[in-house]
Design an enzyme around this catalytic site. Structure first.
Site, PDB file in Angstrom:
ATOM      1  N   CYS A   1      39.489  24.102  14.791  1.00 16.82           N
ATOM      2  CA  CYS A   1      40.226  23.547  15.931  1.00 16.82           C
ATOM      3  C   CYS A   1      39.727  24.160  17.240  1.00 16.82           C
ATOM      4  O   CYS A   1      39.447  23.452  18.210  1.00 16.82           O
ATOM      5  CB  CYS A   1      41.721  23.816  15.725  1.00 16.82           C
ATOM      6  SG  CYS A   1      42.774  22.975  16.895  1.00 16.82           S
ATOM      7  N   CYS A   2      39.596  25.499  17.254  1.00  9.76           N
ATOM      8  CA  CYS A   2      39.096  26.167  18.468  1.00  9.76           C
ATOM      9  C   CYS A   2      37.654  25.759  18.750  1.00  9.76           C
ATOM     10  O   CYS A   2      37.261  25.619  19.913  1.00  9.76           O
ATOM     11  CB  CYS A   2      39.156  27.681  18.304  1.00  9.76           C
ATOM     12  SG  CYS A   2      40.786  28.389  18.540  1.00  9.76           S
TER      13      CYS A   2
ATOM     14  N   CYS B   1      47.289  28.136  23.252  1.00 11.40           N
ATOM     15  CA  CYS B   1      47.875  26.841  22.925  1.00 11.40           C
ATOM     16  C   CYS B   1      49.247  27.035  22.282  1.00 11.40           C
ATOM     17  O   CYS B   1      49.503  28.046  21.617  1.00 11.40           O
ATOM     18  CB  CYS B   1      46.968  26.098  21.959  1.00 11.40           C
ATOM     19  SG  CYS B   1      45.368  25.674  22.660  1.00 11.40           S
TER      20      CYS B   1
ATOM     21  N   CYS C   1      49.789  28.056  18.567  1.00 10.64           N
ATOM     22  CA  CYS C   1      49.163  29.326  18.168  1.00 10.64           C
ATOM     23  C   CYS C   1      49.624  30.507  19.004  1.00 10.64           C
ATOM     24  O   CYS C   1      48.951  31.547  19.030  1.00 10.64           O
ATOM     25  CB  CYS C   1      47.647  29.201  18.272  1.00 10.64           C
ATOM     26  SG  CYS C   1      46.998  27.821  17.340  1.00 10.64           S
TER      27      CYS C   1
ATOM     28  N   CYS D   1      39.206  32.981  20.110  1.00  5.54           N
ATOM     29  CA  CYS D   1      39.025  31.534  19.937  1.00  5.54           C
ATOM     30  C   CYS D   1      37.565  31.187  19.632  1.00  5.54           C
ATOM     31  O   CYS D   1      37.272  30.106  19.135  1.00  5.54           O
ATOM     32  CB  CYS D   1      39.476  30.795  21.182  1.00  5.54           C
ATOM     33  SG  CYS D   1      38.528  31.226  22.653  1.00  5.54           S
TER      34      CYS D   1
END
Ligand code: SF4
Length: 247
Positions: free
Chosen positions: A115-116, A197, A200, A223
């Site tokens: 995702c990062c 985010c 997280c 990240c």
């Protein structure tokens, strides 16, 4: 272009310089091929303030992952307007849209590294390509990985990363913010001391490590913008690394 040895020597010299002196050097050496990144959290305000005071109009990259707190987006708007910043929002490459839409709710929890990578690392790499250097606000006291960083770091793609605040502590950031009456992210007073985010980030206690509320339970503290994950990969390499079964 600076040689590897010149970069090493300068980086050592900069250990005793102020952040403003390092930024001034970067501006004189690399502008207009220089940009900075900012997450617009409370700890980001001093660097943003210094850089934009030294060089008005500097490009400020903000990575809009689509997972930010509403408060972050509003704060970014407020600061960009009041300080007349040249903020450039970065988004994931649209080729990942179908995949991400199918996994929007689960991706940050099931595979935060992927995702990062898609939402932060790749957009930043794309934005920085063609530049000579970028300014980042990392500090050695933030994470284990950052403790070993250098003030000047030559990346594998030839881009120079400049870390003017590397020797600063949390107390230095607080002192500068108070001296210059800098605004704080609205979630700071609610215990969100490092704001990433929404899926997280959690609020933490006053005595916890600054980044203790990030990726809790995932064994992750970065990240990827400031680690070896920040290397260029093509789409097939990404799919292989993250074992993706997508076209
Ligand atoms: S911080 Fe979380 S939501 Fe944001 S890009 Fe990384 S994994 Fe995704």
């Amino acid at each position: 272009m600076l040689s590897v040895e010149e970069i090493r020597q300068l980086s050592e010299e900069f250990e005793t310089k102020t952040p403003q002196e390092i930024i001034q050097w970067a501006v004189e050496t690399f502008c207009p091929d220089l940009a900075m990144s900012s997450s617009f959290q409370t700890q980001s305000m001093p660097l943003l303030h210094m850089v934009t005071s030294i060089r008005r109009g500097m490009r400020v990259y903000f990575i809009d992952t689509g997972y930010h707190f509403w408060e972050t987006l509003m704060f970014r708007e407020q600061i960009a307007h009041e300080w007349e910043l040249n903020v450039v929002d970065l988004y994931r490459n649209s080729r990942w849209d179908i995949f991400v839409r199918q996994h929007t709710r689960t991706l940050p929890f099931e595979d935060p590294n992927l995702c990062c990578y898609l939402h932060k690392v790749q957009p930043m790499q794309a934005a920085l390509s063609g530049l000579k250097a970028w300014i980042s606000g990392i500090r050695r006291d933030q994470t284990f990985e950052r403790a070993h960083a250098k003030i000047l770091e030559l990346q594998s793609d030839g881009l120079l990363k400049v870390n003017p605040l590397l020797n600063w502590t949390k107390a230095d950031v607080k002192r500068y913010a108070e001296e210059h009456n800098l605004p704080a992210h609205p979630l700071y007073r609610k215990g969100y001391r490092s704001v990433g985010c929404a899926p997280c980030t959690i609020a933490i206690g006053a005595n916890d490590d600054e980044r203790a509320g990030r990726w809790v339970g995932h064994g992750k503290s970065e990240c990827g913008l400031h680690t070896t994950m920040f290397t260029h990969k093509n789409i097939d390499e990404v799919k292989k690394e993250f074992q993706l079964e997508i076209k």
